[in-house]
Design a protein around this motif. Structure first.
Motif, PDB file in Angstrom:
ATOM      1  N   LEU A 135      49.346  31.519   4.476  1.00  0.00           N
ATOM      2  CA  LEU A 135      50.313  31.530   3.383  1.00  0.00           C
ATOM      3  C   LEU A 135      50.160  30.241   2.586  1.00  0.00           C
ATOM      4  CD1 LEU A 135      53.404  32.831   5.402  1.00  0.00           C
ATOM      5  CD2 LEU A 135      51.590  34.143   4.294  1.00  0.00           C
ATOM      6  N   VAL A 136      49.936  30.395   1.282  1.00  0.00           N
ATOM      7  CA  VAL A 136      49.551  29.290   0.402  1.00  0.00           C
ATOM      8  C   VAL A 136      50.480  29.244  -0.805  1.00  0.00           C
ATOM      9  CG1 VAL A 136      47.693  28.479  -1.125  1.00  0.00           C
ATOM     10  CG2 VAL A 136      47.135  29.374   1.139  1.00  0.00           C
ATOM     11  N   PRO A 137      50.913  28.044  -1.226  1.00  0.00           N
ATOM     12  CA  PRO A 137      51.835  27.964  -2.367  1.00  0.00           C
ATOM     13  C   PRO A 137      51.185  28.355  -3.692  1.00  0.00           C
ATOM     14  CG  PRO A 137      51.124  25.764  -1.705  1.00  0.00           C
ATOM     15  CD  PRO A 137      50.614  26.716  -0.664  1.00  0.00           C
ATOM     16  N   ARG A 138      52.012  28.948  -4.553  1.00  0.00           N
ATOM     17  CA  ARG A 138      51.606  29.261  -5.934  1.00  0.00           C
ATOM     18  C   ARG A 138      52.685  28.718  -6.874  1.00  0.00           C
ATOM     19  NH1 ARG A 138      50.587  35.350  -7.070  1.00  0.00           N
ATOM     20  NH2 ARG A 138      52.763  35.480  -6.430  1.00  0.00           N
ATOM     21  N   PRO A 139      52.373  27.733  -7.724  1.00  0.00           N
ATOM     22  CA  PRO A 139      51.076  27.084  -7.905  1.00  0.00           C
ATOM     23  C   PRO A 139      50.738  26.169  -6.738  1.00  0.00           C
ATOM     24  CG  PRO A 139      52.734  26.013  -9.274  1.00  0.00           C
ATOM     25  CD  PRO A 139      53.391  27.222  -8.679  1.00  0.00           C
TER      26      PRO A 139
ATOM     27  N   LEU B  36      35.664  30.913   4.855  1.00  0.00           N
ATOM     28  CA  LEU B  36      35.767  31.159   6.293  1.00  0.00           C
ATOM     29  C   LEU B  36      36.150  32.604   6.616  1.00  0.00           C
ATOM     30  CD1 LEU B  36      37.699  27.877   7.209  1.00  0.00           C
ATOM     31  CD2 LEU B  36      35.321  28.397   7.815  1.00  0.00           C
ATOM     32  N   GLY B  37      36.259  33.443   5.590  1.00  0.00           N
ATOM     33  CA  GLY B  37      36.617  34.843   5.810  1.00  0.00           C
ATOM     34  C   GLY B  37      38.089  35.054   6.092  1.00  0.00           C
ATOM     35  N   ILE B  38      38.921  34.105   5.640  1.00  0.00           N
ATOM     36  CA  ILE B  38      40.369  34.168   5.871  1.00  0.00           C
ATOM     37  C   ILE B  38      41.059  34.633   4.586  1.00  0.00           C
ATOM     38  CG2 ILE B  38      42.415  32.800   6.441  1.00  0.00           C
ATOM     39  CD1 ILE B  38      40.392  30.825   7.842  1.00  0.00           C
ATOM     40  N   GLU B  39      41.962  35.582   4.699  1.00  0.00           N
ATOM     41  CA  GLU B  39      42.688  36.087   3.533  1.00  0.00           C
ATOM     42  C   GLU B  39      43.763  35.085   3.116  1.00  0.00           C
ATOM     43  OE1 GLU B  39      45.687  39.760   2.233  1.00  0.00           O
ATOM     44  OE2 GLU B  39      44.837  39.711   4.263  1.00  0.00           O
ATOM     45  N   VAL B  40      43.997  34.992   1.814  1.00  0.00           N
ATOM     46  CA  VAL B  40      45.024  34.107   1.269  1.00  0.00           C
ATOM     47  C   VAL B  40      46.169  34.939   0.713  1.00  0.00           C
ATOM     48  CG1 VAL B  40      45.550  32.454  -0.569  1.00  0.00           C
ATOM     49  CG2 VAL B  40      43.438  32.228   0.749  1.00  0.00           C
ATOM     50  N   LYS B  41      47.386  34.641   1.169  1.00  0.00           N
ATOM     51  CA  LYS B  41      48.589  35.251   0.598  1.00  0.00           C
ATOM     52  C   LYS B  41      49.372  34.151  -0.108  1.00  0.00           C
ATOM     53  CE  LYS B  41      49.366  39.150   3.744  1.00  0.00           C
ATOM     54  NZ  LYS B  41      50.405  39.813   4.581  1.00  0.00           N
ATOM     55  N   LEU B  42      49.701  34.386  -1.371  1.00  0.00           N
ATOM     56  CA  LEU B  42      50.347  33.369  -2.196  1.00  0.00           C
ATOM     57  C   LEU B  42      51.857  33.548  -2.211  1.00  0.00           C
ATOM     58  CD1 LEU B  42      47.875  33.587  -5.205  1.00  0.00           C
ATOM     59  CD2 LEU B  42      47.898  31.837  -3.438  1.00  0.00           C
ATOM     60  N   TYR B  43      52.594  32.502  -1.817  1.00  0.00           N
ATOM     61  CA  TYR B  43      54.049  32.543  -1.931  1.00  0.00           C
ATOM     62  C   TYR B  43      54.483  31.716  -3.138  1.00  0.00           C
ATOM     63  CZ  TYR B  43      54.105  27.941   0.464  1.00  0.00           C
ATOM     64  OH  TYR B  43      53.914  26.626   0.809  1.00  0.00           O
ATOM     65  N   ASN B  44      55.567  32.119  -3.757  1.00  0.00           N
ATOM     66  CA  ASN B  44      55.972  31.545  -5.041  1.00  0.00           C
ATOM     67  C   ASN B  44      56.783  30.262  -4.882  1.00  0.00           C
ATOM     68  OD1 ASN B  44      54.771  33.592  -6.552  1.00  0.00           O
ATOM     69  ND2 ASN B  44      56.584  34.891  -6.416  1.00  0.00           N
ATOM     70  N   LEU B  45      56.518  29.317  -5.773  1.00  0.00           N
ATOM     71  CA  LEU B  45      57.387  28.173  -5.989  1.00  0.00           C
ATOM     72  C   LEU B  45      58.197  28.438  -7.251  1.00  0.00           C
ATOM     73  CD1 LEU B  45      54.902  25.211  -5.308  1.00  0.00           C
ATOM     74  CD2 LEU B  45      56.275  26.526  -3.667  1.00  0.00           C
ATOM     75  N   LEU B  46      59.396  27.884  -7.319  1.00  0.00           N
ATOM     76  CA  LEU B  46      60.334  28.223  -8.382  1.00  0.00           C
ATOM     77  C   LEU B  46      60.533  27.034  -9.326  1.00  0.00           C
ATOM     78  CD1 LEU B  46      62.943  29.982  -6.067  1.00  0.00           C
ATOM     79  CD2 LEU B  46      61.224  31.092  -7.523  1.00  0.00           C
ATOM     80  N   PRO B  47      59.988  27.098 -10.551  1.00  0.00           N
ATOM     81  CA  PRO B  47      60.123  25.969 -11.474  1.00  0.00           C
ATOM     82  C   PRO B  47      61.572  25.658 -11.828  1.00  0.00           C
ATOM     83  CG  PRO B  47      59.178  27.887 -12.596  1.00  0.00           C
ATOM     84  CD  PRO B  47      59.194  28.192 -11.136  1.00  0.00           C
TER      85      PRO B  47
END
Length: 455
Positions: free
Chosen positions: A163-167, A179-190
């Protein structure tokens, strides 16, 4: 005369091996034929290399635009505090390295995880009652980037997800995909100073989730999470039994009205791999000295994660020994006023930039609380001639010779990022040019509608 016959033998699940036999052929050397293979050149790039992708480089390299030759280029894009020479490191830092170099005691190989005495120095610097550390809890790495790579590699297998921040910092995705690892983006709130959308974050967790990346203070946002928000993040991780990879390279680089809380100091049960280094706070990114701090008071990582980090560290045999040798002096001799002066400059620049950009119609900067960046929203409905943030920033280069990174680089379109490490006079000049650019292209509601109708 004896010669050699080389045969390739493969048996069942075992890889083919070369067998060498003596073969008497008289007076000539007659190599035997290698069965089952017709020699030919077939050199191809590996699948790992093909999966490695840096979104910043891809976007920037595609921006085929020349700056305005009548205006000197001002780059607000590069997160390197050394570029303009206005933020030198402290004399104690350079003196420490010179002393080590002159001693001649650190010219050989070190253990792959770093010298024990140097790991002790890092542990002592960050040790506190809420998050105790010893030398065995520290892995020295070649910069914070390698710390993140090792932490990802030890926590996640191909086919799992993180789980990776967006942005967020683009390197997380670059490393994971290679590395063959999937990225799921979680939202940051401006609208909440870039706090995490906790509900969205928790909705992404599944049985394949290997870790949660928390970047605080943030690149690209310049945000700093409050203690209460960090506790909420830990609550999600605890409920879901997901370990945290904390990117804390900008730790302690927060402005006076804020307090930085290392997330491990607030955790009662969630294990944390905290990644940091010398690059930003000590203003020496090229020295490539980073570390992983292992926080595991409930023994959830156990020996397996520690042993895994040790094995992974052996791939490059550790970071620069000269800088390792200087670590204790760097950490304990750098005067407090050095950190204070750096933050004073960064805050002054951030305040100037925020105030100037806030006054420009069509732009909505989000006030930063630390690090070296701020994010600016482009109200695209008022700039209808531009398709997106990439086009906006391209034209800003060609017309005003000001380069800001489009936030598409951080998976967050219609924003751009400003770096606040440039000298004050350049910040003011860049903001003046951005204002001129926006005034030239800004369309009110009616003008924007007319332009849309003409398309």
């Amino acid at each position: 005369m004896d010669s050699y016959l080389i045969q390739v033998n493969g048996h069942g699940d075992h890889a083919p091996v070369l067998d060498v036999h003596l073969k008497n052929t008289g007076n000539t050397i007659s190599p035997g034929k290698v069965k089952g293979r017709k020699p030919r050149w077939a050199v191809r790039a590996s699948e790992m290399s093909k999966k490695t992708f840096n979104p910043i480089r891809a976007i920037v390299d595609s921006m085929k635009v020349e700056p305005n030759p009548k205006k000197a280029m001002i780059s607000l894009s590069l997160g390197d505090p050394t570029v303009f020479g206005n933020l030198p490191t402290n004399d104690e830092v350079t003196r420490a390295v010179k002393e080590v170099l002159d001693s001649g005691q650190y010219n050989g190989y070190a253990p792959s995880v770093g010298y024990h005495s140097c790991r002790e120095a890092v542990a002592a610097y960050y040790n506190c009652p809420e998050a105790p550390l010893k030398a065995q809890d520290v892995i020295l790495t070649s910069g914070c980037s390698q710390a993140i790579e090792l932490a990802l590699a030890v926590l996640a297998n191909p086919g799992q997800n993180i789980l990776v921040p967006r942005p967020g910092f683009s390197l997380y995705k670059t490393l994971a995909l290679s590395l063959g690892i999937e990225v799921k983006l979680y939202n940051l709130l401006p609208e909440k100073a870039w706090e995490i959308d906790l509900e969205h974050l928790e909705s992404l967790v599944d049985e394949k989730t290997a870790c949660l990346i928390v970047n605080n203070p943030s690149n690209p946002c310049g945000s700093v999470f409050s203690k209460s928000h960090l506790q909420e993040i830990l609550a999600v991780a605890s409920r879901q039994c997901v370990p945290i990879l904390a990117d804390e390279i900008y730790g302690d680089m927060v402005f006076a009205d804020c307090k930085y809380e290392p997330i491990a100091t607030l955790s009662t049960n969630v294990p944390v791999l905290s990644c940091g280094g010398l690059a930003k706070r000590w203003l020496v990114p090229g020295w490539r000295m980073g570390w992983i701090l292992i926080h595991d008071r409930r023994d959830i990582f156990g020996n397996e994660i520690r042993d895994g980090l040790l094995r992974l560290s052996q791939r490059i045999l550790g970071p620069c020994t000269i800088v390792q040798g200087a670590l204790e002096r760097i950490l304990h001799r750098t005067p407090p006023e050095f950190y204070h002066n750096t933050l004073s400059i960064l805050k002054s620049n951030a305040d100037l930039c925020y105030a100037a950009l806030s006054a420009i119609p069509g732009l909505q900067p989000v006030r930063p609380a630390g690090a070296m960046y701020l994010m600016v929203e482009i109200e695209m409905e008022h700039f209808p001639e531009f398709e997106n943030d990439v086009e906006f920033t391209e034209r800003l280069i060609s017309e005003q010779s000001v380069f800001c990174l489009p936030a598409t680089c951080f998976e967050y379109p219609n924003f751009f990022r400003v770096v606040t490490t440039v000298p004050e006079e350049m910040i003011l000049e860049a903001c003046s040019r951005i204002q001129e650019f926006c005034e030239m292209h800004y369309q009110g509601a009616e003008g924007a509608q007319d332009l849309e109708c003409d398309k």
